[in-house]
Motif scaffolding. Structure first.
Motif, PDB file in Angstrom:
ATOM      1  N   LEU A   1      62.634  27.460   4.240  1.00  0.00           N
ATOM      2  CA  LEU A   1      61.308  28.006   4.807  1.00  0.00           C
ATOM      3  C   LEU A   1      60.833  29.255   3.985  1.00  0.00           C
ATOM      4  O   LEU A   1      59.794  30.188   4.216  1.00  0.00           O
ATOM      5  CB  LEU A   1      62.395  29.099   6.641  1.00  0.00           C
TER       6      LEU A   1
ATOM      7  N   SER B   1      56.941  29.931   3.242  1.00  0.00           N
ATOM      8  CA  SER B   1      56.477  30.577   3.835  1.00  0.00           C
ATOM      9  C   SER B   1      55.753  31.091   1.784  1.00  0.00           C
ATOM     10  O   SER B   1      54.776  31.366   2.253  1.00  0.00           O
ATOM     11  CB  SER B   1      57.468  31.904   3.995  1.00  0.00           C
TER      12      SER B   1
ATOM     13  N   ASN C   1      51.839  31.717   2.098  1.00  0.00           N
ATOM     14  CA  ASN C   1      50.843  33.332   2.322  1.00  0.00           C
ATOM     15  C   ASN C   1      50.748  33.265   1.032  1.00  0.00           C
ATOM     16  O   ASN C   1      49.322  34.234   1.062  1.00  0.00           O
ATOM     17  CB  ASN C   1      52.057  34.078   2.318  1.00  0.00           C
TER      18      ASN C   1
ATOM     19  N   THR D   1      55.631  31.984   9.721  1.00  0.00           N
ATOM     20  CA  THR D   1      56.337  31.267   9.532  1.00  0.00           C
ATOM     21  C   THR D   1      57.593  30.823  10.649  1.00  0.00           C
ATOM     22  O   THR D   1      58.393  31.943  10.201  1.00  0.00           O
ATOM     23  CB  THR D   1      56.844  30.839   7.918  1.00  0.00           C
ATOM     24  N   ASN D   2      58.111  29.503  10.646  1.00  0.00           N
ATOM     25  CA  ASN D   2      59.431  29.732  11.173  1.00  0.00           C
ATOM     26  C   ASN D   2      59.581  28.230  10.651  1.00  0.00           C
ATOM     27  O   ASN D   2      58.947  27.061  10.268  1.00  0.00           O
ATOM     28  CB  ASN D   2      59.451  30.032  12.541  1.00  0.00           C
TER      29      ASN D   2
ATOM     30  N   PHE E   1      53.663  27.220  11.266  1.00  0.00           N
ATOM     31  CA  PHE E   1      53.088  27.680  10.770  1.00  0.00           C
ATOM     32  C   PHE E   1      51.935  28.289  11.636  1.00  0.00           C
ATOM     33  O   PHE E   1      51.405  27.406  12.316  1.00  0.00           O
ATOM     34  CB  PHE E   1      52.587  27.593   9.609  1.00  0.00           C
TER      35      PHE E   1
END
Length: 167
Positions: free
Chosen positions: A34, A38, A42, A50-51, A67
């Motif tokens: 992650l 991310s 980004n 995000t997750n 996302f």
């Protein structure tokens, strides 16, 4: 790419051995993968969140990286990388955020978005559905909510740069 390859290699054996989300692969997925994901998202896109999801209690059959962004209006969309249950590949999927909407509502939304994408991006190739090789409630709802997707075989994962272009 390297992170995806580790998931393909380690997820199924660890799901069988540990079962629970305390497995080392779950930590890797929710923390390291992650964080890398991310950072890439980004670095190239502003305003995206995000997750990661690997299950609640037990490891999920189809782990996911999500996302989403601020599109200036509420489109009700989410984007995700979702791994097949047999770890033979991963889909990049655009799906309805409300995956538990009635089937006819999901179908209507899917048809409208697919029409618009084909109309405005005629050269963009996509799949209209996904096969997660899993019959869990979550997997079925993700399949129904999918609008478009692109599949990457575990033996043919492109570079990070190409994955970002596809996003």
């Amino acid at each position: 790419r390297d992170d995806f390859e580790r998931v393909f290699r380690d997820y199924l054996p660890q799901r069988e051995k540990y079962v629970k989300t305390s497995a080392p692969i779950a930590y890797f997925f929710k923390e390291d993968l992650l964080a890398d994901f991310s950072y890439l998202v980004n670095m190239h896109f502003s305003g995206f969140g995000t997750n990661a999801r690997v299950g609640t209690g037990n490891l999920a059959h189809c782990p996911q990286l999500f996302f989403w962004g601020d599109y200036g209006c509420d489109l009700g969309l989410m984007f995700m990388f979702i791994f097949k249950g047999d770890m033979s590949g991963v889909y990049l999927s655009m799906r309805n955020l409300d995956r538990k909407d009635p089937d006819e509502v999901l179908k209507t939304k899917r048809d409208v978005y697919q029409y618009c994408i084909k109309e405005h991006f005629p050269d963009f190739e996509f799949l209209e559905s996904i096969d997660l090789v899993s019959n869990t409630e979550h997997s079925i709802s993700y399949k129904k909510a999918t609008i478009i997707s692109k599949f990457y075989s575990k033996d043919d994962i492109p570079s990070d740069e190409i994955l970002l272009e596809d996003i």
